[in-house]
Design a protein around this motif. Structure first.
Motif, PDB file in Angstrom:
ATOM      1  N   ALA A  84      17.381   6.004  35.971  1.00 53.29           N
ATOM      2  CA  ALA A  84      18.602   5.782  35.195  1.00 53.29           C
ATOM      3  C   ALA A  84      18.981   4.313  35.101  1.00 53.29           C
ATOM      4  O   ALA A  84      19.789   3.929  34.255  1.00 53.29           O
ATOM      5  N   GLY A  85      18.429   3.492  35.983  1.00 51.03           N
ATOM      6  CA  GLY A  85      18.752   2.064  35.961  1.00 51.03           C
ATOM      7  C   GLY A  85      20.067   1.724  36.614  1.00 51.03           C
ATOM      8  O   GLY A  85      20.625   0.654  36.378  1.00 51.03           O
ATOM      9  N   GLY A  86      20.586   2.622  37.443  1.00 51.97           N
ATOM     10  CA  GLY A  86      21.849   2.366  38.142  1.00 51.97           C
ATOM     11  C   GLY A  86      22.265   3.585  38.927  1.00 51.97           C
ATOM     12  O   GLY A  86      21.898   4.720  38.590  1.00 51.97           O
ATOM     13  N   CYS A  87      23.029   3.356  39.992  1.00 52.35           N
ATOM     14  CA  CYS A  87      23.503   4.469  40.817  1.00 52.35           C
ATOM     15  C   CYS A  87      24.731   5.089  40.162  1.00 52.35           C
ATOM     16  O   CYS A  87      25.063   4.802  39.018  1.00 52.35           O
ATOM     17  N   ALA A  88      25.433   5.951  40.895  1.00 53.71           N
ATOM     18  CA  ALA A  88      26.594   6.640  40.330  1.00 53.71           C
ATOM     19  C   ALA A  88      27.646   5.652  39.836  1.00 53.71           C
ATOM     20  O   ALA A  88      28.102   5.717  38.689  1.00 53.71           O
ATOM     21  N   THR A  89      28.033   4.719  40.693  1.00 53.16           N
ATOM     22  CA  THR A  89      29.030   3.725  40.301  1.00 53.16           C
ATOM     23  C   THR A  89      28.468   2.784  39.248  1.00 53.16           C
ATOM     24  O   THR A  89      29.182   2.365  38.325  1.00 53.16           O
ATOM     25  N   GLY A  90      27.185   2.455  39.393  1.00 52.34           N
ATOM     26  CA  GLY A  90      26.536   1.556  38.441  1.00 52.34           C
ATOM     27  C   GLY A  90      26.538   2.098  37.024  1.00 52.34           C
ATOM     28  O   GLY A  90      26.737   1.348  36.059  1.00 52.34           O
ATOM     29  N   THR A  91      26.320   3.411  36.863  1.00 57.04           N
ATOM     30  CA  THR A  91      26.330   3.981  35.524  1.00 57.04           C
ATOM     31  C   THR A  91      27.724   3.935  34.914  1.00 57.04           C
ATOM     32  O   THR A  91      27.877   3.718  33.708  1.00 57.04           O
ATOM     33  N   TRP A  92      28.753   4.108  35.752  1.00 62.80           N
ATOM     34  CA  TRP A  92      30.125   4.036  35.255  1.00 62.80           C
ATOM     35  C   TRP A  92      30.452   2.619  34.777  1.00 62.80           C
ATOM     36  O   TRP A  92      30.999   2.433  33.682  1.00 62.80           O
ATOM     37  N   TYR A  93      30.102   1.609  35.591  1.00 65.18           N
ATOM     38  CA  TYR A  93      30.513   0.255  35.175  1.00 65.18           C
ATOM     39  C   TYR A  93      29.595  -0.309  34.095  1.00 65.18           C
ATOM     40  O   TYR A  93      30.020  -1.122  33.265  1.00 65.18           O
ATOM     41  N   ARG A  94      28.337   0.127  34.039  1.00 66.31           N
ATOM     42  CA  ARG A  94      27.462  -0.338  32.959  1.00 66.31           C
ATOM     43  C   ARG A  94      27.807   0.339  31.637  1.00 66.31           C
ATOM     44  O   ARG A  94      27.584  -0.236  30.570  1.00 66.31           O
ATOM     45  N   ALA A  95      28.322   1.557  31.709  1.00 61.80           N
ATOM     46  CA  ALA A  95      28.806   2.199  30.486  1.00 61.80           C
ATOM     47  C   ALA A  95      29.955   1.385  29.896  1.00 61.80           C
ATOM     48  O   ALA A  95      30.104   1.289  28.669  1.00 61.80           O
ATOM     49  N   GLY A  96      30.768   0.779  30.771  1.00 69.95           N
ATOM     50  CA  GLY A  96      31.863  -0.055  30.319  1.00 69.95           C
ATOM     51  C   GLY A  96      31.410  -1.341  29.660  1.00 69.95           C
ATOM     52  O   GLY A  96      32.199  -2.024  28.999  1.00 69.95           O
ATOM     53  N   GLU A  97      30.123  -1.694  29.817  1.00 67.01           N
ATOM     54  CA  GLU A  97      29.565  -2.888  29.182  1.00 67.01           C
ATOM     55  C   GLU A  97      28.993  -2.584  27.806  1.00 67.01           C
ATOM     56  O   GLU A  97      28.584  -3.493  27.093  1.00 67.01           O
ATOM     57  N   GLY A  98      28.909  -1.278  27.480  1.00 65.22           N
ATOM     58  CA  GLY A  98      28.383  -0.905  26.173  1.00 65.22           C
ATOM     59  C   GLY A  98      26.935  -0.458  26.185  1.00 65.22           C
ATOM     60  O   GLY A  98      26.327  -0.299  25.123  1.00 65.22           O
ATOM     61  N   LEU A  99      26.351  -0.212  27.353  1.00 63.52           N
ATOM     62  CA  LEU A  99      24.962   0.221  27.443  1.00 63.52           C
ATOM     63  C   LEU A  99      24.863   1.720  27.127  1.00 63.52           C
ATOM     64  O   LEU A  99      25.349   2.553  27.898  1.00 63.52           O
ATOM     65  N   ILE A 100      24.238   2.050  26.013  1.00 66.76           N
ATOM     66  CA  ILE A 100      24.110   3.443  25.601  1.00 66.76           C
ATOM     67  C   ILE A 100      23.279   4.237  26.610  1.00 66.76           C
ATOM     68  O   ILE A 100      23.558   5.407  26.880  1.00 66.76           O
ATOM     69  N   GLY A 101      22.272   3.592  27.196  1.00 69.96           N
ATOM     70  CA  GLY A 101      21.453   4.267  28.198  1.00 69.96           C
ATOM     71  C   GLY A 101      22.283   4.713  29.389  1.00 69.96           C
ATOM     72  O   GLY A 101      22.074   5.803  29.940  1.00 69.96           O
ATOM     73  N   SER A 102      23.248   3.889  29.795  1.00 71.04           N
ATOM     74  CA  SER A 102      24.126   4.251  30.913  1.00 71.04           C
ATOM     75  C   SER A 102      25.064   5.380  30.524  1.00 71.04           C
ATOM     76  O   SER A 102      25.407   6.223  31.354  1.00 71.04           O
ATOM     77  N   TRP A 103      25.501   5.415  29.246  1.00 68.87           N
ATOM     78  CA  TRP A 103      26.327   6.528  28.774  1.00 68.87           C
ATOM     79  C   TRP A 103      25.551   7.841  28.887  1.00 68.87           C
ATOM     80  O   TRP A 103      26.094   8.867  29.307  1.00 68.87           O
ATOM     81  N   ILE A 104      24.276   7.806  28.498  1.00 67.93           N
ATOM     82  CA  ILE A 104      23.439   9.007  28.574  1.00 67.93           C
ATOM     83  C   ILE A 104      23.256   9.431  30.023  1.00 67.93           C
ATOM     84  O   ILE A 104      23.408  10.607  30.376  1.00 67.93           O
ATOM     85  N   ALA A 105      22.927   8.459  30.884  1.00 68.56           N
ATOM     86  CA  ALA A 105      22.740   8.757  32.303  1.00 68.56           C
ATOM     87  C   ALA A 105      24.026   9.287  32.920  1.00 68.56           C
ATOM     88  O   ALA A 105      24.001  10.231  33.724  1.00 68.56           O
ATOM     89  N   LEU A 106      25.155   8.709  32.534  1.00 68.39           N
ATOM     90  CA  LEU A 106      26.448   9.121  33.079  1.00 68.39           C
ATOM     91  C   LEU A 106      26.787  10.556  32.681  1.00 68.39           C
ATOM     92  O   LEU A 106      27.232  11.355  33.515  1.00 68.39           O
ATOM     93  N   PHE A 107      26.560  10.895  31.416  1.00 64.66           N
ATOM     94  CA  PHE A 107      26.832  12.256  30.966  1.00 64.66           C
ATOM     95  C   PHE A 107      25.961  13.260  31.716  1.00 64.66           C
ATOM     96  O   PHE A 107      26.456  14.299  32.193  1.00 64.66           O
ATOM     97  N   MET A 108      24.670  12.978  31.814  1.00 66.56           N
ATOM     98  CA  MET A 108      23.754  13.901  32.495  1.00 66.56           C
ATOM     99  C   MET A 108      24.087  14.007  33.977  1.00 66.56           C
ATOM    100  O   MET A 108      24.006  15.094  34.572  1.00 66.56           O
ATOM    101  N   TYR A 109      24.472  12.894  34.573  1.00 62.93           N
ATOM    102  CA  TYR A 109      24.849  12.887  35.994  1.00 62.93           C
ATOM    103  C   TYR A 109      26.067  13.779  36.239  1.00 62.93           C
ATOM    104  O   TYR A 109      26.048  14.660  37.115  1.00 62.93           O
ATOM    105  N   ALA A 110      27.119  13.583  35.453  1.00 63.24           N
ATOM    106  CA  ALA A 110      28.336  14.375  35.619  1.00 63.24           C
ATOM    107  C   ALA A 110      28.091  15.844  35.284  1.00 63.24           C
ATOM    108  O   ALA A 110      28.579  16.747  35.977  1.00 63.24           O
ATOM    109  N   PHE A 111      27.323  16.097  34.222  1.00 64.13           N
ATOM    110  CA  PHE A 111      27.057  17.464  33.785  1.00 64.13           C
ATOM    111  C   PHE A 111      26.255  18.229  34.827  1.00 64.13           C
ATOM    112  O   PHE A 111      26.591  19.370  35.178  1.00 64.13           O
ATOM    113  N   PHE A 112      25.192  17.624  35.355  1.00 65.04           N
ATOM    114  CA  PHE A 112      24.352  18.317  36.338  1.00 65.04           C
ATOM    115  C   PHE A 112      25.033  18.405  37.701  1.00 65.04           C
ATOM    116  O   PHE A 112      24.760  19.331  38.465  1.00 65.04           O
ATOM    117  N   ALA A 113      25.915  17.459  38.008  1.00 63.59           N
ATOM    118  CA  ALA A 113      26.702  17.573  39.235  1.00 63.59           C
ATOM    119  C   ALA A 113      27.636  18.777  39.140  1.00 63.59           C
ATOM    120  O   ALA A 113      27.797  19.546  40.100  1.00 63.59           O
TER     121      ALA A 113
END
Length: 356
Positions: A91-120
């Motif tokens: 995913a290119g980042g841990c749980a917190t990393g995906t949240w803060y990288r999504a705030g930078e505009g990284l679409i890949g982190s948005w995808i990782a964040l959604f899948m992380y929250a959904f599968f959790a």
């Protein structure tokens, strides 16, 4: 509810702001331990753990809070943490990393964040819950290291502090590069330069994050939620809320993770680093798979790199330290296939023409 919203968003925003501006990334730190033989970020994590741990000891001594320990599945923690480690590399980042990288505009982190929250959410409350329940009944052990070892909490903290001081001093005593590192001319001045442009040492960032992690305890307790920073369960609760509309799911932790996103966005905007970035197909695939593995792994392990790796370790929880070890092993395992093996193959291809 108003104070829950304010305090959760505020602590999360400060955490997201600091992590975005200092590029504090545990995924990169764990990876660099293997790929680049650099332990700086791991030592920084020990600093944050130590600061939080000492603060918790003081708060416990004055009876402000009581640290509670639940039994945990040794096998579940080992497998879950290892899977989580694999996921954060993809995913290119841990749980917190995906949240803060999504705030930078990284679409890949948005995808990782959604899948992380959904599968959790699926693992904690949905179709994978039977697996979680079954895993939690296997090899159950006491998590309080003081009870396990007979060593008082304060003495365990003292050992950790001494080890951390030794490692940090060793790292800081390394000879600095003789050549000058080129730097760009500052774009900002004054407070804006300090907040949005100035570079801070990784250990300074660790001190700030350790203090924020400590503050999270009284902030959370003031709303009726006794605990510190947590990412996985709040992320799963957020998905549940969007599906069910149940406002009872909106606790302090949910506003914490939303605050991380907001704080990162503010930091990225202020530094002129925010930009929507669409990744290639391989990155999209890896982000999706990595996010899913993160969600399942963190749920099985009872926490992510923050919940187990930063918070549980500070309470001297055996689950936290065991999880941290297997999380690192998981990142090393996946780093071999993502970084090491491709580099070795590239070297072989470069050598063949010369040999011929």
């Amino acid at each position: 509810m108003l104070w829950t919203i304010i305090s959760g968003l505020l602590v999360g925003a400060v955490l997201g702001f600091v992590m975005q501006r200092t590029r504090f990334c545990l995924t990169g730190g764990f990876r660099d331990m293997y790929v680049q033989k650099s332990n700086k970020m791991f030592y920084a994590l020990l600093i944050a753990i130590t600061i939080q741990g000492i603060g918790l000891w003081v708060l416990s001594a004055i009876d402000y809070l009581h640290l509670s320990y639940d039994s945990f599945s040794v096998v579940g923690t080992m497998i879950g943490s290892f899977v989580f480690g694999i996921g954060i590399i993809l995913a290119g980042g841990c749980a917190t990393g995906t949240w803060y990288r999504a705030g930078e505009g990284l679409i890949g982190s948005w995808i990782a964040l959604f899948m992380y929250a959904f599968f959790a959410a699926m693992t904690k409350f949905g179709v994978f819950k039977p697996l979680l329940d079954k895993m939690n009944t296997v090899t159950v052990a006491e998590s309080d290291m003081s009870k396990l070892t007979g060593v008082p909490y304060w003495l365990l903290l003292l050992v950790l502090a001494l080890v951390t001081i030794f490692l940090v001093r060793k790292e800081l005593s390394k000879p600095k590069p003789k050549f000058a590192v080129p730097t760009l001319k500052p774009k900002f001045t004054g407070i804006r330069h300090a907040l949005f442009e100035k570079k801070y040492h990784t250990f300074v960032a660790a001190i700030a994050i350790g203090i924020i992690a400590l503050i999270a305890w009284p902030a959370s307790i003031s709303t009726g939620r006794e605990g510190g920073l947590g990412i996985t369960t709040p992320s799963a609760h957020l998905v549940q809320f969007f599906v069910t509309g149940d406002s009872k799911l909106l606790n302090w932790g949910v506003f914490l993770v939303l605050g991380i996103f907001i704080g990162s966005y503010i930091a990225a905007r202020g530094a002129r680093e925010f930009k929507w970035r669409l990744p290639d197909k391989i990155t999209i695939r890896n982000s999706a798979i990595g996010g899913a593995l993160m969600g399942v792994g963190a749920s099985l392990a009872g926490g992510c790199s923050i919940g187990n790796g930063l918070v549980a370790t500070a309470t001297m929880s055996a689950q936290g330290w065991l999880s941290l070890i297997f999380m690192i092993l998981g990142t090393w395992f996946m780093s071999y296939f993502v970084f090491i093996r491709p580099m070795r193959q590239a070297k072989k291809v470069a050598v063949k023409p010369q040999t011929a």
